[in-house]
Design a protein around this motif. Structure first.
Motif, PDB file in Angstrom:
ATOM      1  N   LEU A  36       0.815  -1.215   0.000  1.00 17.26           N
ATOM      2  CA  LEU A  36       0.000   0.000   0.000  1.00 17.26           C
ATOM      3  C   LEU A  36       0.849   1.266   0.000  1.00 17.26           C
ATOM      4  N   VAL A  37       1.915   1.285   0.795  1.00 19.86           N
ATOM      5  CA  VAL A  37       2.746   2.489   0.815  1.00 19.86           C
ATOM      6  C   VAL A  37       3.496   2.649  -0.498  1.00 19.86           C
ATOM      7  N   GLY A  38       3.841   1.539  -1.144  1.00 20.21           N
ATOM      8  CA  GLY A  38       4.459   1.621  -2.468  1.00 20.21           C
ATOM      9  C   GLY A  38       3.512   2.249  -3.478  1.00 20.21           C
ATOM     10  N   ALA A  39       2.241   1.854  -3.402  1.00 21.08           N
ATOM     11  CA  ALA A  39       1.236   2.445  -4.288  1.00 21.08           C
ATOM     12  C   ALA A  39       1.006   3.917  -3.958  1.00 21.08           C
ATOM     13  N   CYS A  40       1.045   4.250  -2.686  1.00 22.94           N
ATOM     14  CA  CYS A  40       0.885   5.642  -2.264  1.00 22.94           C
ATOM     15  C   CYS A  40       2.018   6.501  -2.816  1.00 22.94           C
ATOM     16  N   TYR A  41       3.246   6.006  -2.690  1.00 25.70           N
ATOM     17  CA  TYR A  41       4.410   6.725  -3.229  1.00 25.70           C
ATOM     18  C   TYR A  41       4.296   6.870  -4.744  1.00 25.70           C
ATOM     19  N   ALA A  42       3.902   5.798  -5.424  1.00 36.88           N
ATOM     20  CA  ALA A  42       3.776   5.843  -6.878  1.00 36.88           C
ATOM     21  C   ALA A  42       2.714   6.858  -7.288  1.00 36.88           C
ATOM     22  N   GLY A  43       1.623   6.916  -6.540  1.00 32.97           N
ATOM     23  CA  GLY A  43       0.576   7.892  -6.816  1.00 32.97           C
ATOM     24  C   GLY A  43       1.057   9.318  -6.653  1.00 32.97           C
ATOM     25  N   GLY A  45       4.134  10.108  -7.330  1.00 36.90           N
ATOM     26  CA  GLY A  45       5.198  10.297  -8.310  1.00 36.90           C
ATOM     27  C   GLY A  45       6.593  10.000  -7.794  1.00 36.90           C
ATOM     28  N   PHE A  46       6.683   9.196  -6.749  1.00 37.78           N
ATOM     29  CA  PHE A  46       7.982   8.858  -6.162  1.00 37.78           C
ATOM     30  C   PHE A  46       8.130   7.344  -6.082  1.00 37.78           C
ATOM     31  N   THR A  47       9.312   6.888  -5.723  1.00 40.57           N
ATOM     32  CA  THR A  47       9.594   5.465  -5.556  1.00 40.57           C
ATOM     33  C   THR A  47       9.845   5.189  -4.082  1.00 40.57           C
ATOM     34  N   PHE A  48       9.105   4.236  -3.530  1.00 45.48           N
ATOM     35  CA  PHE A  48       9.276   3.866  -2.124  1.00 45.48           C
ATOM     36  C   PHE A  48      10.662   3.273  -1.916  1.00 45.48           C
ATOM     37  N   GLY A  49      11.354   3.719  -0.886  1.00 43.92           N
ATOM     38  CA  GLY A  49      12.678   3.210  -0.560  1.00 43.92           C
ATOM     39  C   GLY A  49      13.798   4.098  -1.046  1.00 43.92           C
ATOM     40  N   VAL A  50      13.478   5.118  -1.824  1.00 44.00           N
ATOM     41  CA  VAL A  50      14.488   6.044  -2.318  1.00 44.00           C
ATOM     42  C   VAL A  50      14.538   7.246  -1.379  1.00 44.00           C
ATOM     43  N   THR A  51      15.737   7.658  -1.007  1.00 46.71           N
ATOM     44  CA  THR A  51      15.893   8.790  -0.099  1.00 46.71           C
ATOM     45  C   THR A  51      15.448  10.074  -0.779  1.00 46.71           C
ATOM     46  N   ILE A  52      14.597  10.818  -0.094  1.00 47.50           N
ATOM     47  CA  ILE A  52      14.083  12.087  -0.614  1.00 47.50           C
ATOM     48  C   ILE A  52      14.470  13.187   0.367  1.00 47.50           C
ATOM     49  N   VAL A  53      15.159  14.189  -0.126  1.00 48.51           N
ATOM     50  CA  VAL A  53      15.520  15.320   0.717  1.00 48.51           C
ATOM     51  C   VAL A  53      14.374  16.315   0.668  1.00 48.51           C
ATOM     52  N   GLY A  54      13.889  16.711   1.830  1.00 47.17           N
ATOM     53  CA  GLY A  54      12.770  17.637   1.884  1.00 47.17           C
ATOM     54  C   GLY A  54      11.494  17.009   1.358  1.00 47.17           C
ATOM     55  N   ALA A  55      11.047  15.954   1.996  1.00 49.46           N
ATOM     56  CA  ALA A  55       9.886  15.197   1.523  1.00 49.46           C
ATOM     57  C   ALA A  55       8.634  16.069   1.460  1.00 49.46           C
ATOM     58  N   PRO A  56       7.906  15.962   0.350  1.00 52.56           N
ATOM     59  CA  PRO A  56       6.662  16.725   0.218  1.00 52.56           C
ATOM     60  C   PRO A  56       5.574  16.178   1.139  1.00 52.56           C
ATOM     61  N   PRO A  57       4.529  16.953   1.367  1.00 49.10           N
ATOM     62  CA  PRO A  57       3.453  16.516   2.276  1.00 49.10           C
ATOM     63  C   PRO A  57       2.812  15.180   1.872  1.00 49.10           C
ATOM     64  N   ALA A  58       2.721  14.895   0.579  1.00 45.24           N
ATOM     65  CA  ALA A  58       2.119  13.620   0.154  1.00 45.24           C
ATOM     66  C   ALA A  58       2.932  12.439   0.660  1.00 45.24           C
ATOM     67  N   ILE A  59       4.255  12.570   0.620  1.00 44.13           N
ATOM     68  CA  ILE A  59       5.122  11.485   1.101  1.00 44.13           C
ATOM     69  C   ILE A  59       5.027  11.358   2.618  1.00 44.13           C
ATOM     70  N   LEU A  60       4.949  12.481   3.297  1.00 39.36           N
ATOM     71  CA  LEU A  60       4.794  12.431   4.757  1.00 39.36           C
ATOM     72  C   LEU A  60       3.475  11.745   5.129  1.00 39.36           C
ATOM     73  N   ALA A  61       2.429  11.988   4.344  1.00 44.01           N
ATOM     74  CA  ALA A  61       1.146  11.324   4.593  1.00 44.01           C
ATOM     75  C   ALA A  61       1.254   9.821   4.342  1.00 44.01           C
ATOM     76  N   CYS A  62       1.984   9.438   3.289  1.00 44.46           N
ATOM     77  CA  CYS A  62       2.203   8.006   3.017  1.00 44.46           C
ATOM     78  C   CYS A  62       2.939   7.352   4.183  1.00 44.46           C
ATOM     79  N   ASN A  63       3.960   8.035   4.696  1.00 44.53           N
ATOM     80  CA  ASN A  63       4.733   7.488   5.814  1.00 44.53           C
ATOM     81  C   ASN A  63       3.878   7.363   7.073  1.00 44.53           C
ATOM     82  N   ALA A  64       3.024   8.353   7.310  1.00 48.12           N
ATOM     83  CA  ALA A  64       2.137   8.291   8.473  1.00 48.12           C
ATOM     84  C   ALA A  64       1.160   7.121   8.329  1.00 48.12           C
ATOM     85  N   GLY A  65       0.648   6.925   7.119  1.00 46.26           N
ATOM     86  CA  GLY A  65      -0.244   5.793   6.865  1.00 46.26           C
ATOM     87  C   GLY A  65       0.452   4.457   7.065  1.00 46.26           C
ATOM     88  N   LEU A  66       1.720   4.382   6.647  1.00 47.95           N
ATOM     89  CA  LEU A  66       2.497   3.154   6.848  1.00 47.95           C
ATOM     90  C   LEU A  66       2.668   2.870   8.335  1.00 47.95           C
TER      91      LEU A  66
END
Length: 83
Positions: A36-43, A45-66
């Protein structure tokens, strides 16, 4: 190993209580969370497991959901009895 030690080990193992918690269910639940978090990241526009500097709010929401999903796995699948 001698016969007496093997016999003692066999008796001890047979006297152990049946495990009814769900370690397999827990692992499957965690796998589902990761899918599910992989699908959230893909939605987003990112790849789960790749380091992101300054994560956007969508990624933070995916992480909170995970985190919520993993906590639910621990509370239900790991500790609850399974048939």
């Amino acid at each position: 190993m001698n016969f007496k030690a093997l016999a003692a080990l066999t008796v001890a193992a047979s006297a152990a209580p049946l495990v009814t918690a769900g370690p397999l269910a827990y692992g499957l639940c965690q796998t589902g969370c990761n899918v599910l978090v992989g699908a959230c990241y893909a939605g987003a526009g990112f790849t789960f497991g790749v380091t992101i500097v300054g994560a956007p709010p969508a990624i933070l929401a995916c992480n909170a959901g995970l985190g919520t999903c993993m906590a639910a796995c621990a509370a239900t699948a790991l500790l609850a009895p399974t048939p």
